[in-house]
Scaffold this motif. Structure first.
Motif, PDB file in Angstrom:
ATOM      1  N   ARG A   1     -25.461 -17.055 -66.055  1.00 20.85           N
ATOM      2  CA  ARG A   1     -26.456 -16.252 -66.773  1.00 20.85           C
ATOM      3  C   ARG A   1     -27.830 -16.439 -66.145  1.00 20.85           C
ATOM      4  O   ARG A   1     -28.188 -17.545 -65.754  1.00 20.85           O
ATOM      5  N   ILE A   2     -28.578 -15.380 -66.087  1.00 20.70           N
ATOM      6  CA  ILE A   2     -29.996 -15.451 -65.758  1.00 20.70           C
ATOM      7  C   ILE A   2     -30.717 -14.520 -66.717  1.00 20.70           C
ATOM      8  O   ILE A   2     -30.305 -13.372 -66.906  1.00 20.70           O
ATOM      9  N   GLU A   3     -31.744 -15.042 -67.359  1.00 22.42           N
ATOM     10  CA  GLU A   3     -32.416 -14.297 -68.423  1.00 22.42           C
ATOM     11  C   GLU A   3     -33.918 -14.202 -68.154  1.00 22.42           C
ATOM     12  O   GLU A   3     -34.514 -15.086 -67.530  1.00 22.42           O
ATOM     13  N   GLY A   4     -34.505 -13.118 -68.613  1.00 26.88           N
ATOM     14  CA  GLY A   4     -35.947 -12.974 -68.570  1.00 26.88           C
ATOM     15  C   GLY A   4     -36.521 -12.563 -67.232  1.00 26.88           C
ATOM     16  O   GLY A   4     -37.683 -12.865 -66.953  1.00 26.88           O
ATOM     17  N   VAL A   5     -35.731 -11.873 -66.399  1.00 28.94           N
ATOM     18  CA  VAL A   5     -36.273 -11.359 -65.140  1.00 28.94           C
ATOM     19  C   VAL A   5     -37.228 -10.207 -65.485  1.00 28.94           C
ATOM     20  O   VAL A   5     -36.815  -9.196 -66.047  1.00 28.94           O
ATOM     21  N   ARG A   6     -38.474 -10.372 -65.140  1.00 26.96           N
ATOM     22  CA  ARG A   6     -39.504  -9.436 -65.598  1.00 26.96           C
ATOM     23  C   ARG A   6     -40.094  -8.649 -64.430  1.00 26.96           C
ATOM     24  O   ARG A   6     -40.405  -9.200 -63.373  1.00 26.96           O
ATOM     25  N   GLY A   7     -40.225  -7.337 -64.640  1.00 26.86           N
ATOM     26  CA  GLY A   7     -40.825  -6.487 -63.636  1.00 26.86           C
ATOM     27  C   GLY A   7     -41.441  -5.264 -64.277  1.00 26.86           C
ATOM     28  O   GLY A   7     -41.301  -5.035 -65.490  1.00 26.86           O
ATOM     29  N   TYR A   8     -42.119  -4.464 -63.466  1.00 25.53           N
ATOM     30  CA  TYR A   8     -42.787  -3.268 -63.957  1.00 25.53           C
ATOM     31  C   TYR A   8     -42.222  -2.046 -63.243  1.00 25.53           C
ATOM     32  O   TYR A   8     -42.031  -2.049 -62.020  1.00 25.53           O
ATOM     33  N   GLY A   9     -41.956  -1.016 -64.033  1.00 23.63           N
ATOM     34  CA  GLY A   9     -41.417   0.209 -63.464  1.00 23.63           C
ATOM     35  C   GLY A   9     -41.795   1.416 -64.281  1.00 23.63           C
ATOM     36  O   GLY A   9     -42.138   1.313 -65.471  1.00 23.63           O
ATOM     37  N   ALA A  10     -41.749   2.585 -63.652  1.00 26.35           N
ATOM     38  CA  ALA A  10     -42.119   3.847 -64.313  1.00 26.35           C
ATOM     39  C   ALA A  10     -40.855   4.571 -64.742  1.00 26.35           C
ATOM     40  O   ALA A  10     -40.399   5.512 -64.084  1.00 26.35           O
ATOM     41  N   HIS A  11     -40.297   4.121 -65.850  1.00 23.38           N
ATOM     42  CA  HIS A  11     -39.036   4.678 -66.338  1.00 23.38           C
ATOM     43  C   HIS A  11     -39.205   5.191 -67.763  1.00 23.38           C
ATOM     44  O   HIS A  11     -39.862   4.543 -68.593  1.00 23.38           O
ATOM     45  N   GLY A  12     -38.591   6.321 -68.055  1.00 18.89           N
ATOM     46  CA  GLY A  12     -38.634   6.859 -69.402  1.00 18.89           C
ATOM     47  C   GLY A  12     -38.493   8.366 -69.393  1.00 18.89           C
ATOM     48  O   GLY A  12     -38.576   9.028 -68.352  1.00 18.89           O
ATOM     49  N   VAL A  13     -38.296   8.914 -70.566  1.00 21.99           N
ATOM     50  CA  VAL A  13     -38.114  10.359 -70.712  1.00 21.99           C
ATOM     51  C   VAL A  13     -39.450  11.096 -70.706  1.00 21.99           C
ATOM     52  O   VAL A  13     -39.556  12.212 -70.172  1.00 21.99           O
ATOM     53  N   LEU A  14     -40.485  10.483 -71.265  1.00 22.07           N
ATOM     54  CA  LEU A  14     -41.778  11.148 -71.399  1.00 22.07           C
ATOM     55  C   LEU A  14     -42.509  11.227 -70.064  1.00 22.07           C
ATOM     56  O   LEU A  14     -42.406  10.334 -69.226  1.00 22.07           O
ATOM     57  N   ALA A  15     -43.267  12.304 -69.882  1.00 23.45           N
ATOM     58  CA  ALA A  15     -43.984  12.517 -68.616  1.00 23.45           C
ATOM     59  C   ALA A  15     -44.935  11.376 -68.317  1.00 23.45           C
ATOM     60  O   ALA A  15     -45.059  10.939 -67.157  1.00 23.45           O
ATOM     61  N   GLU A  16     -45.630  10.856 -69.348  1.00 25.26           N
ATOM     62  CA  GLU A  16     -46.591   9.781 -69.100  1.00 25.26           C
ATOM     63  C   GLU A  16     -45.909   8.484 -68.657  1.00 25.26           C
ATOM     64  O   GLU A  16     -46.521   7.644 -67.993  1.00 25.26           O
ATOM     65  N   GLU A  17     -44.637   8.325 -69.020  1.00 26.64           N
ATOM     66  CA  GLU A  17     -43.923   7.128 -68.582  1.00 26.64           C
ATOM     67  C   GLU A  17     -43.620   7.163 -67.087  1.00 26.64           C
ATOM     68  O   GLU A  17     -43.398   6.111 -66.470  1.00 26.64           O
ATOM     69  N   LYS A  18     -43.585   8.358 -66.523  1.00 29.62           N
ATOM     70  CA  LYS A  18     -43.356   8.488 -65.087  1.00 29.62           C
ATOM     71  C   LYS A  18     -44.611   8.158 -64.284  1.00 29.62           C
ATOM     72  O   LYS A  18     -44.546   7.937 -63.071  1.00 29.62           O
ATOM     73  N   LEU A  19     -45.748   8.133 -64.955  1.00 29.11           N
ATOM     74  CA  LEU A  19     -47.015   7.937 -64.269  1.00 29.11           C
ATOM     75  C   LEU A  19     -47.558   6.533 -64.400  1.00 29.11           C
ATOM     76  O   LEU A  19     -48.406   6.116 -63.605  1.00 29.11           O
TER      77      LEU A  19
END
Length: 275
Positions: A6-24
């Motif tokens: 097990r490995i837990e809590g791998v944290r990162g940032y990405g532009a994912h989601g259904v809403l247009a602002e989430e892509k930006l």
């Protein structure tokens, strides 16, 4: 018997989601991975799945190509984990800043995926190599073919039996010649389930595993399984040395002359080895 990593809590940032602002705008994602793996055969990182590699894979997916669904991210990560040799993977992706619209503590999606070695239920063609160089080789192969016919599979073809020289390690003492053949089957068993059945046939046939490349009453190997690629040390597919062995390729070509091994026509491999 399997192990769990097990490995837990791998944290990162990405532009994912259904809403247009989430892509930006990149937002945080947190990944937990649980892997079922074969027990390490030795005290070496080469004998297991590296959690550092898995963490890097998870981060690469989070920071990579945009996806609408958290499910898609989790599936992409699971695919990478399985490609590293895990038998099964459970991947949870948390989206703590999801645009839910009401107070909440977390949003997460968990996907569970089987690797190709344990994934059964799909009818696939498999190629099996048979060999014997102790006792009556033809009788041992006859018994093995009869035992294959009793399994949960369809035995589609068996090549003629060939007499071949043994494959020896440098300095290894001489051995009797082998009787070899290739069989093709179709089955819905997972590759590991098929391997277990073949090993039971070997045991019933008097196989004793004392040393590598030693003589044996019966030897049954899985050469190829349709649509399955594996780097797992317990069962590597396609068989990593089949393309170097005429005693596998020639009987195989007899029953499937147009077959390929890892994308290469076996006829071409045979021609190269005969030069």
């Amino acid at each position: 018997m399997t192990d769990t990593i097990r490995i837990e809590g791998v944290r990162g940032y990405g532009a994912h989601g259904v809403l247009a602002e989430e892509k930006l705008r990149a937002q945080p994602f947190v990944v937990d991975v649980e892997m079922e793996v074969e027990p390490a055969a030795a005290d070496s990182i080469e004998c297991t799945v590296s959690y550092a590699d898995v963490a890097a894979d998870a981060l690469a997916v989070v920071e990579g190509e945009s996806a609408d669904l958290v499910e898609t991210l989790a599936d992409r990560i699971a695919e990478r984990v399985l490609a590293r040799g895990a038998l099964r993977a459970a991947v949870t992706v948390h989206k703590p800043e999801a645009p839910v619209g009401v107070p909440f503590s977390d949003v997460s999606v968990t996907v569970r995926r089987n690797g190709p070695l344990v994934d059964g239920g799909t009818i696939r063609r498999a190629v099996l190599a048979l060999g014997s160089n102790l006792g009556d080789g033809r009788a041992h192969l006859d018994a093995a073919v009869e035992a294959l016919g009793a399994l949960d599979l369809h035995l589609t073809a068996v090549s003629d039996y060939l007499s071949t020289d043994p494959l020896l390690a440098p300095g290894q003492e001489p051995q009797p010649r082998y009787t070899n053949a290739v069989a093709t089957v179709t089955t819905a068993m997972s590759p590991l389930a098929l391997l277990a059945e073949l090993q039971r046939i070997e045991v019933r046939g008097g196989r004793v595993r004392e040393r590598r490349w030693g003589p044996r009453t019966i030897d049954l190997d899985i050469v190829d399984v349709e649509g399955v690629a594996s780097v797992n040390p317990r069962l590597t597919l396609p068989h990593p040395r089949a393309g170097e062995r005429l005693f596998v390729l020639e009987p195989w070509a007899q029953i499937e002359p147009e077959a390929t091994l890892d994308g290469v026509p076996i006829a071409s491999l045979i021609e190269k080895l005969r030069r």
